[in-house]
Design an enzyme around this catalytic site. Structure first.
Site, short mmCIF file in Angstrom:
data_model
loop_
_atom_site.label_atom_id
_atom_site.label_comp_id
_atom_site.label_asym_id
_atom_site.label_seq_id
_atom_site.Cartn_x
_atom_site.Cartn_y
_atom_site.Cartn_z
N ASN A 140 15.82 38.86 -26.24
CA ASN A 140 17.57 39.41 -25.27
C ASN A 140 18.43 38.30 -25.34
OD1 ASN A 140 16.16 36.30 -24.81
ND2 ASN A 140 16.35 36.63 -22.88
N LYS A 162 16.40 1.87 -1.47
CA LYS A 162 14.98 1.62 -1.50
C LYS A 162 14.70 3.37 -0.13
CE LYS A 162 13.72 -0.73 2.25
NZ LYS A 162 12.24 -1.81 2.64
N GLY A 170 20.96 -8.57 10.41
CA GLY A 170 19.96 -8.24 11.71
C GLY A 170 20.16 -7.42 12.37
N ARG A 172 12.17 -5.62 -3.14
CA ARG A 172 10.69 -5.92 -3.45
C ARG A 172 10.48 -4.27 -4.04
NH1 ARG A 172 8.52 -7.76 1.81
NH2 ARG A 172 10.37 -7.42 2.60
N ARG A 222 9.05 49.50 -39.48
CA ARG A 222 7.97 48.97 -40.30
C ARG A 222 7.80 49.01 -41.73
NH1 ARG A 222 2.45 49.26 -37.01
NH2 ARG A 222 1.66 51.07 -38.46
N GLY A 229 14.79 3.67 7.74
CA GLY A 229 14.76 4.77 7.21
C GLY A 229 13.97 4.50 6.00
N ASN A 254 1.25 48.91 -21.17
CA ASN A 254 0.63 48.19 -22.57
C ASN A 254 1.39 47.09 -23.10
OD1 ASN A 254 -1.36 46.36 -23.76
ND2 ASN A 254 -3.03 47.49 -22.04
N ASN A 259 5.52 -5.03 17.94
CA ASN A 259 6.92 -4.43 17.31
C ASN A 259 6.94 -3.60 16.75
OD1 ASN A 259 9.04 -3.39 18.17
ND2 ASN A 259 10.15 -5.42 16.85
C1 UD1 Z 1 12.04 -6.37 11.88
C2 UD1 Z 1 11.13 -6.57 13.89
C3 UD1 Z 1 10.20 -6.44 13.72
C4 UD1 Z 1 9.56 -5.83 13.76
C5 UD1 Z 1 9.52 -5.42 11.94
C6 UD1 Z 1 8.56 -4.03 11.91
C7 UD1 Z 1 13.87 -7.07 14.19
C8 UD1 Z 1 14.49 -8.69 14.84
N1 UD1 Z 1 12.37 -7.13 13.78
O1 UD1 Z 1 11.50 -7.53 11.67
O2 UD1 Z 1 9.87 -7.07 15.50
O3 UD1 Z 1 7.94 -6.01 13.53
O4 UD1 Z 1 10.56 -4.65 12.11
O5 UD1 Z 1 8.84 -3.90 10.89
O6 UD1 Z 1 14.25 -6.46 14.19
N2 UD1 Z 1 17.88 -3.68 8.30
C9 UD1 Z 1 19.34 -3.66 8.37
N3 UD1 Z 1 20.49 -3.99 8.37
C10 UD1 Z 1 19.89 -5.73 8.61
C11 UD1 Z 1 19.15 -5.98 8.93
C12 UD1 Z 1 17.63 -5.03 8.55
O7 UD1 Z 1 19.86 -2.28 7.88
O8 UD1 Z 1 20.81 -6.68 8.47
C13 UD1 Z 1 17.07 -2.53 8.48
C14 UD1 Z 1 16.11 -2.90 6.91
O9 UD1 Z 1 16.60 -1.80 6.25
C15 UD1 Z 1 15.04 -1.58 7.81
C16 UD1 Z 1 14.92 -3.03 8.90
O10 UD1 Z 1 16.42 -3.03 9.95
O11 UD1 Z 1 15.23 -1.02 7.34
C17 UD1 Z 1 14.21 -3.91 9.33
O12 UD1 Z 1 14.61 -5.45 9.05
P1 UD1 Z 1 14.05 -5.55 8.37
O13 UD1 Z 1 13.96 -7.32 7.47
O14 UD1 Z 1 12.86 -5.46 7.31
O15 UD1 Z 1 12.65 -6.39 9.87
P2 UD1 Z 1 11.86 -7.64 10.16
O16 UD1 Z 1 12.79 -9.20 10.32
O17 UD1 Z 1 11.16 -7.56 9.39
#
Ligand code: UD1
Ligand code: CA
Length: 453
Positions: free
Chosen positions: A383, A22, A78, A15, A437, A101, A374, A167
């Site tokens: 230069n 990002k 995940g 996005r 001059r 990050g 001055n 969370n």
């Molecule tokens: C996650 C949390 C959620 C919380 C939210 C806060 C889980 C399952 N859920 O949700 O409870 O409220 O963050 O923003 O943890 N990332 C990776 N590798 C992956 C997946 C994610 O590096 O395989 C990183 C993403 O780049 C990002 C962060 O983890 O910076 C969170 O991932 P994102 O998919 O945004 O989390 P949510 O599903 O929104």
């Protein structure tokens, strides 16, 4: 305690609609990931892991740091899967803190509070309260108020979705426990992902989960698009200018000063509107920065005044100096006490001695100038011979007439005077008037041409 931060940075950031990964997008002129690394290092961690995926090489070269252990997550399955990639670098006695990050405003003191939960708890989770919790994992507590699990929005029933404690994603756990819980995660959920959040229920079943509630939601807000980036940028800028005001600076409008770096101020500094500070900038007592200035990596000593629309880079400005308006002070300019640099003057790699004045329309480069000189309007130090740069030396109490050119290498000795309009190619001796001059002639009886009929 051995803090070991693990920073998740593998997401693609679709996005953002950008070629740049990002986490390399900036807040306050610094990549978001660098903000998080800096907060983690402030915990006293001598090593930390970054989980990378998309744009890995790019990210690694942008954050060249010995303390970082780079761990690849080739496929994003995940948050739990992401942390599990670090299994081989997590030591049993580490106090792991998981950070993100793309959450640039996180503060070291908050991470410290989270790690402190491990003194009594098995897992610490950072939460925050939102008016609109849509999209976030919800914090489920039991009747005694203890956290028992986190339920993701997509897995939540209507009652759970009403919970507005969410969370943030930041957790702390001991290495040994975390590795055991990660090994037991499953992807049997609405998104088919390995959720880091499932560790919370496992920890609660075994022992104790403590929540730390973050009072400022912006501190734990992640950036998914450029609108959120801009919101955090403004929040960050407000923190920066607030710190300056606490130190004793007056800002004509705190919303119209931007800081991309670090600015230190003495007392009674005044900063007018539309000023931009970049890198490391030091402003002494009673310094005034007028409107429209861009000041990069420079030191400005007490009682000096940078007038409107001046641009300074890697410059040293002494005490009680006037610069501008519309001056350009370039790297290695050293403007000594009581000197004056006026409008449309460019100074590069030069010393301007105490009390010397270059007031109008000049270029001074590769010059060593003494005190109380001055320099007349329109004077240029030549230069560059097209291949090499050469030095111009100007002694004390020199007077250089307007629109002179000093062809370097050349020396103008103490107390010398240069007649206006001179092109000086040879050294000008001490105390004498030197001019170069053509003589002035008058053609008696000469008539202006008249227009042909
Ligand atoms: C996650 C949390 C959620 C919380 C939210 C806060 C889980 C399952 N859920 O949700 O409870 O409220 O963050 O923003 O943890 N990332 C990776 N590798 C992956 C997946 C994610 O590096 O395989 C990183 C993403 O780049 C990002 C962060 O983890 O910076 C969170 O991932 P994102 O998919 O945004 O989390 P949510 O599903 O929104
Ligand atoms: Ca997700």
């Amino acid at each position: 305690m051995k803090p070991f931060p693990i920073i998740l940075a593998a997401g693609k950031g679709t996005r953002m609609r950008s070629n740049l990964p990002k986490v390399l997008h900036s807040v306050g002129g610094k990549p978001m990931l660098q903000h998080v690394v800096d907060a983690c290092k402030a915990l006293g961690a001598d090593r930390l892991a970054i989980i990378y995926g998309h744009g890995g090489e790019h990210v690694q070269s942008a954050l060249n740091d010995e303390a970082i252990q780079w761990v690849e997550q080739a496929e994003q399955k995940g948050t739990g899967h992401a942390v599990a990639q670090a299994n081989t670098v997590i030591e049993d006695d580490d106090h792991v803190v998981v950070a993100y990050g793309d959450v640039p405003l996180i503060e070291a003191k908050t991470l410290k509070r989270l790690l402190q939960t491990l003194q009594q708890a098995d897992l610490g989770v950072l939460t925050t309260i939102l008016d609109n919790p849509t999209g976030y994992g919800r914090i489920v507590r039991n009747d005694a108020g203890k956290v028992v699990r986190i339920v993701e929005e997509k897995d939540a029933n209507e009652a759970t979705r009403k919970i507005n404690e969410v969370n943030t994603g930041f957790i702390a756990a001991k290495g040994k426990d975390l590795k055991r819980w990660l090994a037991n995660l499953s992807d049997d959920n609405a998104q088919g992902e390995y959720y880091l959040t499932d560790c919370i229920e496992m920890a609660a079943n075994e022992g104790q989960v403590d929540a730390v509630v973050c009072a400022n939601p912006l501190e734990v807000t992640g950036v998914n698009n450029r609108i959120q980036q801009a919101q955090l940028e403004r929040a960050y800028q407000w923190q920066q200018v607030e710190a300056l005001m606490i130190e004793g600076a007056t800002l004509a409008d705190p919303a119209r000063v931007d800081i991309r770096g670090e600015v230190s101020v003495g007392q009674d500094v005044f900063i007018d509107v539309n000023t931009l500070f970049i890198g490391q900038v030091e402003l002494g007592d009673n310094v005034t920065i007028e409107s429209g200035c861009v000041i990069t990596d420079s030191q400005i000593a007490a009682n000096s005044r940078i007038k409107a629309n001046s641009v300074l880079e890697k410059a040293r400005i002494g005490e009680n100096v006037d610069v501008g308006p519309f001056a350009r002070i370039r790297p290695e300019a050293d403007i000594r006490d009581n000197a004056k640099i006026g409008n449309f003057v460019e100074v590069k790699k030069s010393v301007i001695g105490q009390g010397s004045k270059v007031s109008h329309l000049s270029y001074i480069g590769d010059t060593i100038m003494g005190s109380n000189v001055n320099v007349g309007a329109g004077t240029i130090t030549c230069n560059y011979d097209g291949v090499n740069k050469h030095i111009t030396e100007i002694g004390d109490n020199v007077f250089i007439g307007s629109t002179s050119q000093l062809i370097a290498p050349v020396k103008v000795e103490d107390n010398a005077t240069i007649g206006a309009g001179s092109t000086i190619t040879k050294d000008a001796p001490e105390g004498e008037l030197t001019l170069a001059r053509p003589k002035q002639v008058t053609l008696a009886g000469w008539k202006r041409p008249v227009k042909n009929k």
